[in-house]
Structure formats: structure tokens, C-alpha cells
Design an enzyme around this catalytic site. Structure first.
Site, PDB file in Angstrom:
ATOM      1  N   ARG A  30      14.071  14.321 -83.419  1.00 13.73           N
ATOM      2  CA  ARG A  30      14.737  15.519 -83.928  1.00 13.73           C
ATOM      3  C   ARG A  30      15.369  15.218 -85.283  1.00 13.73           C
ATOM      4  O   ARG A  30      15.352  16.040 -86.196  1.00 13.73           O
ATOM      5  CB  ARG A  30      15.799  16.027 -82.950  1.00 13.73           C
ATOM      6  CG  ARG A  30      16.665  17.133 -83.547  1.00 13.73           C
ATOM      7  CD  ARG A  30      17.559  17.844 -82.544  1.00 13.73           C
ATOM      8  NE  ARG A  30      18.203  16.957 -81.614  1.00 13.73           N
ATOM      9  CZ  ARG A  30      19.277  16.208 -81.874  1.00 13.73           C
ATOM     10  NH1 ARG A  30      19.811  16.198 -83.086  1.00 13.73           N
ATOM     11  NH2 ARG A  30      19.801  15.454 -80.921  1.00 13.73           N
ATOM     12  N   TYR A  66      10.903  41.343 -96.531  1.00 11.46           N
ATOM     13  CA  TYR A  66      10.071  41.152 -95.336  1.00 11.46           C
ATOM     14  C   TYR A  66      10.849  41.616 -94.105  1.00 11.46           C
ATOM     15  O   TYR A  66      12.046  41.372 -93.975  1.00 11.46           O
ATOM     16  CB  TYR A  66       9.679  39.678 -95.231  1.00 11.46           C
ATOM     17  CG  TYR A  66       9.169  39.261 -93.875  1.00 11.46           C
ATOM     18  CD1 TYR A  66       8.086  39.911 -93.289  1.00 11.46           C
ATOM     19  CD2 TYR A  66       9.761  38.217 -93.185  1.00 11.46           C
ATOM     20  CE1 TYR A  66       7.623  39.535 -92.036  1.00 11.46           C
ATOM     21  CE2 TYR A  66       9.294  37.828 -91.939  1.00 11.46           C
ATOM     22  CZ  TYR A  66       8.232  38.495 -91.370  1.00 11.46           C
ATOM     23  OH  TYR A  66       7.781  38.121 -90.134  1.00 11.46           O
ATOM     24  N   ASP A  84      12.130  33.215-101.638  1.00 14.69           N
ATOM     25  CA  ASP A  84      11.048  33.091-100.667  1.00 14.69           C
ATOM     26  C   ASP A  84       9.750  33.054-101.461  1.00 14.69           C
ATOM     27  O   ASP A  84       9.318  34.060-102.027  1.00 14.69           O
ATOM     28  CB  ASP A  84      11.078  34.273 -99.702  1.00 14.69           C
ATOM     29  CG  ASP A  84      10.037  34.151 -98.588  1.00 14.69           C
ATOM     30  OD1 ASP A  84       9.037  33.428 -98.782  1.00 14.69           O
ATOM     31  OD2 ASP A  84      10.202  34.809 -97.549  1.00 14.69           O
ATOM     32  N   LYS A 125       1.706  30.206 -93.535  1.00 15.62           N
ATOM     33  CA  LYS A 125       0.847  31.020 -94.379  1.00 15.62           C
ATOM     34  C   LYS A 125      -0.023  30.142 -95.288  1.00 15.62           C
ATOM     35  O   LYS A 125      -0.839  29.375 -94.811  1.00 15.62           O
ATOM     36  CB  LYS A 125       1.706  32.006 -95.165  1.00 15.62           C
ATOM     37  CG  LYS A 125       2.737  32.769 -94.307  1.00 15.62           C
ATOM     38  CD  LYS A 125       2.139  33.487 -93.114  1.00 15.62           C
ATOM     39  CE  LYS A 125       3.075  34.492 -92.455  1.00 15.62           C
ATOM     40  NZ  LYS A 125       4.286  33.954 -91.826  1.00 15.62           N
TER      41      LYS A 125
END
Length: 381
Positions: free
Chosen positions: A50, A103, A175, A200
Site C-alpha cells: 500500500r 465531467y 484534468d 483512458k
């Protein structure tokens, strides 16, 4: 020797041959914990995955190099990156300015999560820096932008917006998912943080979900890394490996995405059954000049509004055969969707509601002739 060509960095940054075996591809370190030589003395600097994992670190180093940042941090999704960043920089009582056409997932995060936590926000058309300046309050800690925006493909002047944010003592967060670091590097234009849905274009094959944040300031990067570890929204090693594999071909894929999208946008703009096309590469796009100045090319996303309203838009979405009806974007395959009922449904009834007749395309790397023909038959002409 130092190399700084984008395509070279995408293949080599953070990805030296494995010291033990000579493997030229970063191994998948599928482990949760690591042997220690003695108490609190990790053998190779790793103690728990982690906190850090060698495969994830390779991805993070590569992303930092591609975005010209001080440090990159990988997350389980784009929304995990956004949420962790906001928990790092914002506190109850703070204020953030977001795009007037953000978005849907970002809008939902601000309107239904951060607002309940006491962080206020205003949605402002960010193609007008003066409108952003007027929206600044004493408690504004960040200007949050997308460029191009999702789904209306507005382009913000990142350098100008950085000036507005910094005048107010606020951060500029960009972004950069639609453009990818191949087309645009916001940190070089004055931004403080870049966020990505690596699902993406960076991953590029619709087979992995992930997110990232790349930071310019080392102190902010340390704070964000603390929250990344503390909150734990990290990708597994196989997800990090898949993303890193996708990054290697980002440059060549984006070249093809952009060429195909420009062809599709041009053909749609000439089609009698189309009322409006949104694509920054078209000369009539209102921010074409800004896009030309700050982007290498204009991206693989196209939106349009067919004649006949919402029913016509839904009909087009149902009729395509090469374009697959589905959410997400940035994969090698072409996708078509209806934002109002799909990716941006959370904005329905709000000032950020998208036009009901809007169709969004993620233009893939198939034959451009096939893509144009598919849309022509779907439009019925």
C-alpha cells in the site's frame, strides 16, 4: 546521457532493465509485503505494497517524467486521484472553482461529497479568465479545470488561468485526461497539479482502471503521498503494469487518434444531418487558436448534435456498428455515447446539464474510412 524525447521517456523513464534478471520489461511485483533484514530495516526499501510497490513506482516515475513534474502518484481510479488530492489541499470552509461544463463524475464529487464535507464550489465558464477572476473568494484554494472539457470540448488558456489562480494564492489543477501528456503538459504552462484517469489514453486498451496525479511542488507531493498511503486508494501491481505497458505506445496511438478524429470532425461538419460539431481542431471552434498554441494536436474526442433533437441522437447511438455504444474513452476501439443519459447523467437538472441531443465520440485507431462510413449510415444519409 540524458534523454528528453517524449517517446523515449514513455518507454524508458522509471523502466530500467531488472537488476537481477536483465528483464527489459518491469516485472509485476505481485506481493503485499517484503522481507526485512532486521526490525524496521526493509531489505530493498519496500515494506508494504500500500505504501510502495516497485511496479507502481515505475509507473509513477514514468508519469512524472512525461508531465515534467516533480513526482507522480498512481491511484485506483481517476476519481480516487481527485478525491485524495482534494482531501490533501482542502478543508471545511474552503472554496473551489470548477468548469461550467465539468465531467459528470467530477461534478458529482464536488456537489454530493465535498459539499457535504464543507467545501463549497462554483461552476464558471473557464474559457473566460476574467469570469474566473470574478468568482474568486478569500477562501478559494484551487481553480480546477479540464482542457479540453468533457464533453463539450472547450479549451481553457492554461497559462492565463494559472495567472488568475496564483494571483489569488490558489492552486491550478488541470484534468489532462482528454489531451494526455503527449498533446499537452499543463505543468509547463504554470499549473500546479495534473490529474488523469489513466483508464483512458494512458492505458489505451480499455482493460484497466486507474488514475494519477502529477505535482510540481515537492512539499505538496509529500503531502499527497502521505494521503495516498493513509487513504489507500492505490492500484494493484498488475493494474500498474498494464498502464505502464499502455504508456509505451501513447505517442504513436495519439498520432492516429488525432488524425482519425480530425477526419471524422471534418466529415461531420459537412454532413447535412448534423447541426453542430465540437472539435478544437476545426477552425470555427471558438478556442481553436488557444488549442493550437498549447497543444501538439487536437485530440481524439469529438462531439456533435444531429438534426432532429434527442431522438435523433439516441438513434445514431443505436445504429453504429464500428463505433461501440459504451462509456469511457481513449481506447484503441471507437466508442459512441449519449452523455445526457450516460456519463453526465449526474448533472441532469443542474447548471452543468449537457444538451439532450449531444453525441460524444471517442475516435479510435481503426480505418478512418470505416469510421466515416459508419457514422454516415447511422445518420441515415
Amino acid at each position: 546521457m540524458t534523454f528528453d524525447g517524449f517517446e523515449t521517456l514513455a518507454i524508458h523513464a522509471g523502466q530500467e532493465a531488472d537488476a537481477q534478471t536483465g528483464a527489459v520489461v518491469v516485472p509485476i511485483h505481485q506481493t503485499s509485503t517484503y522481507a526485512q533484514d532486521s526490525v524496521a530495516r526493509p531489505r530493498g526499501g519496500y515494506e508494504y505494497s500500500r505504501t510502495a510497490n516497485p511496479t507502481r513506482v515505475a509507473l509513477e516515475e514514468c508519469l512524472a517524467a512525461l508531465e515534467s513534474g516533480t513526482r507522480g502518484l498512481a491511484f485506483a481510479s481517476g476519481m480516487a486521484a481527485e478525491d485524495t488530492l482534494l482531501r490533501t489541499v482542502a478543508k471545511p470552509g474552503d472554496h473551489v472553482i470548477i468548469p461550467g461544463d465539468a465531467y459528470g463524475g467530477t461534478f458529482r464529487l464536488f456537489s454530493q461529497v465535498m459539499q457535504r464535507w464543507g467545501v463549497s464550489w462554483d461552476a464558471v465558464p473557464q474559457t473566460d479568465p476574467d469570469a474566473v477572476r470574478r468568482a474568486v473568494r478569500p477562501e478559494t484554494i484551487a481553480v480546477w479545470t479540464e482542457s479540453p472539457t468533457n464533453p463539450l470540448l472547450n479549451v481553457t488558456d492554461i497559462e492565463a488561468l494559472a495567472g488568475v489562480a496564483h494571483e489569488a494564492g490558489a492552486l491550478l489543477v488541470v484534468d489532462n485526461t482528454f489531451a494526455s501528456p503527449y498533446l499537452q503538459q499543463p505543468l509547463r504552462l504554470g499549473a500546479d497539479v495534473v490529474v488523469h484517469s489513466t483508464t483512458k489514453y494512458l492505458g489505451g486498451h480499455s482493460d484497466v482502471v486507474g488514475g494519477a496525479a502529477v505535482v510540481a511542488d515537492a512539499e505538496l507531493a509529500e503531502r499527497l503521498a502521505f494521503h495516498q498511503n493513509t487513504m489507500g486508494a492505490i492500484p494493484g501491481p498488475f493494474d500498474a503494469w498494464l498502464t505502464l505497458r499502455g504508456v509505451k505506445t501513447l505517442g504513436v496511438r495519439m498520432d492516429r487518434h488525432c488524425r482519425n478524429a480530425e477526419r471524422v470532425a471534418t466529415e461531420l461538419s459537412r454532413h447535412p444531418g448534423v447541426e453542430r460539431v465540437y472539435y478544437p481542431g476545426l477552425a470555427e471552434h471558438p478556442q481553436h487558436t488557444v488549442a493550437k498554441r498549447q497543444m501538439r494536436a487536437f485530440g481524439g474526442m469529438v462531439a456533435f448534435r444531429p438534426s432532429g433533437g434527442e431522438e435523433a441522437a439516441l438513434r445514431v447511438c443505436d445504429r453504429t456498428r464500428v463505433f461501440t455504444l459504451g462509456e469511457s474513452l481513449g481506447g484503441v476501439e471507437s466508442l459512441i455515447e449519449h452523455p445526457g443519459r450516460m456519463t453526465h447523467a449526474s448533472a441532469a437538472g443542474s447548471p452543468l446539464e449537457v444538451p439532450a441531443d449531444l453525441v460524444r465520440l471517442s475516435v479510435g485507431i481503426e480505418s478512418a474510412d470505416d469510421l466515416v462510413a459508419d457514422l454516415a449510415q447511422a445518420l441515415g444519409k
